[in-house]
Design a protein around this motif. Structure first.
Motif, PDB file in Angstrom:
ATOM      1  N   LYS A 222      98.075 -11.481 -97.130  1.00 38.33           N
ATOM      2  CA  LYS A 222      97.226 -12.672 -97.134  1.00 38.33           C
ATOM      3  C   LYS A 222      97.456 -13.518 -98.379  1.00 38.33           C
ATOM      4  CE  LYS A 222      92.402 -14.086 -96.624  1.00 38.33           C
ATOM      5  NZ  LYS A 222      90.988 -13.616 -96.475  1.00 38.33           N
ATOM      6  N   ASP A 223      97.781 -12.858 -99.502  1.00 37.49           N
ATOM      7  CA  ASP A 223      98.040 -13.575-100.750  1.00 37.49           C
ATOM      8  C   ASP A 223      99.463 -14.117-100.833  1.00 37.49           C
ATOM      9  OD1 ASP A 223      95.472 -13.077-101.578  1.00 37.49           O
ATOM     10  OD2 ASP A 223      95.993 -11.286-102.739  1.00 37.49           O
ATOM     11  N   GLY A 224     100.262 -13.863 -99.806  1.00 37.80           N
ATOM     12  CA  GLY A 224     101.639 -14.358 -99.795  1.00 37.80           C
ATOM     13  C   GLY A 224     102.627 -13.465-100.504  1.00 37.80           C
ATOM     14  N   ASP A 225     102.196 -12.285-100.906  1.00 32.28           N
ATOM     15  CA  ASP A 225     103.075 -11.341-101.595  1.00 32.28           C
ATOM     16  C   ASP A 225     103.736 -10.437-100.557  1.00 32.28           C
ATOM     17  OD1 ASP A 225     104.351  -9.564-103.241  1.00 32.28           O
ATOM     18  OD2 ASP A 225     102.521  -8.695-104.108  1.00 32.28           O
ATOM     19  N   LEU A 226     104.842 -10.884 -99.989  1.00 33.97           N
ATOM     20  CA  LEU A 226     105.505 -10.138 -98.935  1.00 33.97           C
ATOM     21  C   LEU A 226     106.092  -8.826 -99.441  1.00 33.97           C
ATOM     22  CD1 LEU A 226     107.346 -13.015 -97.023  1.00 33.97           C
ATOM     23  CD2 LEU A 226     105.088 -12.049 -96.606  1.00 33.97           C
ATOM     24  N   GLU A 227     106.624  -8.838-100.664  1.00 35.19           N
ATOM     25  CA  GLU A 227     107.205  -7.622-101.225  1.00 35.19           C
ATOM     26  C   GLU A 227     106.128  -6.567-101.449  1.00 35.19           C
ATOM     27  OE1 GLU A 227     109.773  -6.180-105.175  1.00 35.19           O
ATOM     28  OE2 GLU A 227     109.621  -8.307-104.649  1.00 35.19           O
ATOM     29  N   GLY A 228     104.998  -6.999-102.009  1.00 40.06           N
ATOM     30  CA  GLY A 228     103.898  -6.068-102.226  1.00 40.06           C
ATOM     31  C   GLY A 228     103.339  -5.542-100.919  1.00 40.06           C
ATOM     32  N   ALA A 229     103.269  -6.409 -99.898  1.00 38.94           N
ATOM     33  CA  ALA A 229     102.771  -5.990 -98.585  1.00 38.94           C
ATOM     34  C   ALA A 229     103.684  -4.946 -97.968  1.00 38.94           C
ATOM     35  CB  ALA A 229     102.656  -7.205 -97.657  1.00 38.94           C
ATOM     36  N   ALA A 230     105.014  -5.157 -98.105  1.00 42.06           N
ATOM     37  CA  ALA A 230     105.974  -4.196 -97.557  1.00 42.06           C
ATOM     38  C   ALA A 230     105.872  -2.847 -98.268  1.00 42.06           C
ATOM     39  CB  ALA A 230     107.390  -4.748 -97.676  1.00 42.06           C
ATOM     40  N   GLU A 231     105.703  -2.876 -99.590  1.00 41.37           N
ATOM     41  CA  GLU A 231     105.588  -1.628-100.357  1.00 41.37           C
ATOM     42  C   GLU A 231     104.340  -0.848 -99.952  1.00 41.37           C
ATOM     43  OE1 GLU A 231     105.663  -2.653-104.451  1.00 41.37           O
ATOM     44  OE2 GLU A 231     107.798  -3.201-104.466  1.00 41.37           O
ATOM     45  N   TRP A 232     103.226  -1.557 -99.815  1.00 43.04           N
ATOM     46  CA  TRP A 232     101.989  -0.882 -99.449  1.00 43.04           C
ATOM     47  C   TRP A 232     102.018  -0.395 -98.002  1.00 43.04           C
ATOM     48  CZ3 TRP A 232      98.172   1.533-101.553  1.00 43.04           C
ATOM     49  CH2 TRP A 232      97.847   1.285-102.887  1.00 43.04           C
ATOM     50  N   LYS A 233     102.727  -1.116 -97.144  1.00 41.47           N
ATOM     51  CA  LYS A 233     102.870  -0.685 -95.752  1.00 41.47           C
ATOM     52  C   LYS A 233     103.554   0.684 -95.695  1.00 41.47           C
ATOM     53  CE  LYS A 233     104.755  -2.193 -91.284  1.00 41.47           C
ATOM     54  NZ  LYS A 233     105.625  -1.033 -91.027  1.00 41.47           N
ATOM     55  N   VAL A 234     104.623   0.844 -96.479  1.00 44.94           N
ATOM     56  CA  VAL A 234     105.342   2.120 -96.520  1.00 44.94           C
ATOM     57  C   VAL A 234     104.451   3.214 -97.116  1.00 44.94           C
ATOM     58  CG1 VAL A 234     107.308   3.349 -97.511  1.00 44.94           C
ATOM     59  CG2 VAL A 234     107.598   1.020 -96.653  1.00 44.94           C
ATOM     60  N   LYS A 235     103.717   2.881 -98.180  1.00 47.17           N
ATOM     61  CA  LYS A 235     102.830   3.867 -98.810  1.00 47.17           C
ATOM     62  C   LYS A 235     101.775   4.380 -97.831  1.00 47.17           C
ATOM     63  CE  LYS A 235     103.101   2.160-103.596  1.00 47.17           C
ATOM     64  NZ  LYS A 235     102.328   1.546-104.706  1.00 47.17           N
ATOM     65  N   LEU A 236     101.143   3.455 -97.134  1.00 50.13           N
ATOM     66  CA  LEU A 236     100.080   3.836 -96.200  1.00 50.13           C
ATOM     67  C   LEU A 236     100.619   4.674 -95.044  1.00 50.13           C
ATOM     68  CD1 LEU A 236      98.047   0.498 -96.097  1.00 50.13           C
ATOM     69  CD2 LEU A 236      97.409   2.632 -97.236  1.00 50.13           C
ATOM     70  N   GLU A 237     101.813   4.316 -94.552  1.00 49.28           N
ATOM     71  CA  GLU A 237     102.402   5.095 -93.465  1.00 49.28           C
ATOM     72  C   GLU A 237     102.757   6.503 -93.933  1.00 49.28           C
ATOM     73  OE1 GLU A 237     105.645   2.712 -92.136  1.00 49.28           O
ATOM     74  OE2 GLU A 237     104.381   1.411 -90.888  1.00 49.28           O
ATOM     75  N   ASN A 238     103.259   6.644 -95.188  1.00 45.86           N
ATOM     76  CA  ASN A 238     103.574   7.973 -95.732  1.00 45.86           C
ATOM     77  C   ASN A 238     102.302   8.809 -95.902  1.00 45.86           C
ATOM     78  OD1 ASN A 238     106.339   7.535 -95.833  1.00 45.86           O
ATOM     79  ND2 ASN A 238     106.282   6.721 -97.922  1.00 45.86           N
ATOM     80  N   ILE A 239     101.221   8.152 -96.327  1.00 52.24           N
ATOM     81  CA  ILE A 239      99.944   8.862 -96.454  1.00 52.24           C
ATOM     82  C   ILE A 239      99.484   9.363 -95.089  1.00 52.24           C
ATOM     83  CG2 ILE A 239      97.483   8.555 -96.976  1.00 52.24           C
ATOM     84  CD1 ILE A 239      98.318   6.622 -99.203  1.00 52.24           C
ATOM     85  N   GLN A 240      99.648   8.515 -94.073  1.00 50.72           N
ATOM     86  CA  GLN A 240      99.276   8.908 -92.718  1.00 50.72           C
ATOM     87  C   GLN A 240     100.040  10.154 -92.278  1.00 50.72           C
ATOM     88  OE1 GLN A 240      96.466   7.527 -91.254  1.00 50.72           O
ATOM     89  NE2 GLN A 240      97.456   6.209 -89.763  1.00 50.72           N
TER      90      GLN A 240
END
Length: 266
Positions: free
Chosen positions: A231-249
């Motif tokens: 939402k803040d336009g930080d695509l790189e940060g969004a991609a990093e957190w997407k991977v983190k959350l999926e690994n946590i899952q």
């Protein structure tokens, strides 16, 4: 109930990949008319989503769950949402139904074509007893859908693949004598009951948008780190957190399986 469901199918057909839901993720919202909206991801694998909508003054409730399943067939994809959809009214009467499957051609190459296929089964229940039922066929029986039909299908004229047909049958009379109404139409065109049009795609129907509540639960989807960065336009940060959350899952899923296996051996 049927008109509402068919009229939304054409607007809900989108070829986009959503963010993977997180187990325990929730959503709370409302419409301007006072309708309340609740959603929760109740299972990670298989993915299951639950929802509840409560109408103004609790005049009705719409609730259910969906288990999402997908299968690949060459250049095509078939998806389905298994689970009941229930519309319950204030007097306790209910209409329970299922959704048809969705078929997407041109998944890897060629033009993208989206079709609904299968049978939508509607049941009207009053005081715990089935009063009416209706099986809606999409497309109309006799219509072949898919890659192989273009090779081995018949040359006989067939109705368009978006056409549908169903009969509302009363269960309180002898078999063969319970026809109440005939419905037909198209999920991208119109819906008619006994020749009377109840919905037309050409008519302008205001689209109500759900609004999030001011103070949702901490598990609300708007607090997901990947969505916050996006939402803040930080695509790189969004991609990093997407991977983190999926690994946590994945890690938490392995832990649940290990605990379940340990309980069986004890």
């Amino acid at each position: 109930v049927y008109k509402r469901q068919v009229s939304t199918q054409s607007t809900e057909t989108k070829a986009g990949k959503p963010f993977n839901p997180i187990l325990g993720e929730t959503f709370q919202g409302h419409y301007d008319d006072g309708t309340l909206v609740y959603g929760e991801q109740s299972s990670h694998h298989p993915p299951v989503s639950n929802w509840l909508l409560v109408g103004p003054e609790e005049a009705w409730k719409f609730y259910g769950f969906g288990e999402w399943m997908v299968s690949f067939r060459g250049n095509s994809l078939k998806g389905c949402q298994q689970g009941p959809h229930t519309m319950e009214f204030k007097d306790g009467d209910k209409v329970v139904y299922n959704l048809p499957d969705i078929w997407i051609e041109g998944f890897l190459f060629g033009d993208h074509v989206v079709e609904y296929i299968g049978t939508m089964k509607f049941v009207y229940i009053k005081e715990g007893k089935e009063i009416l039922r209706c099986n809606v066929e999409i497309p109309i029986p006799g219509r072949n859908v898919g890659f192989f039909s273009s090779w081995w299908g018949t040359s006989d004229p067939q109705p368009p693949s978006d056409h549908l047909y169903g009969e509302i049958i009363s269960t309180e009379v002898a078999e063969g004598q319970g026809l109440v109404s005939v419905l037909q139409g198209s999920w991208v065109g119109c819906v008619e009951f006994d020749g009377k049009k109840y919905w037309d795609f050409k008519e302008e129907i205001p689209v109500a948008k759900v609004k999030p509540v001011d103070k949702p639960l901490p598990s609300d989807s708007r607090y997901r780190e990947d969505l916050v960065h996006l939402k803040d336009g930080d695509l790189e940060g969004a991609a990093e957190w997407k991977v983190k959350l999926e690994n946590i899952q994945r890690t938490e899923e392995k832990m649940r399986k290990a605990v379940k296996a340990a309980r069986k051996t004890n």
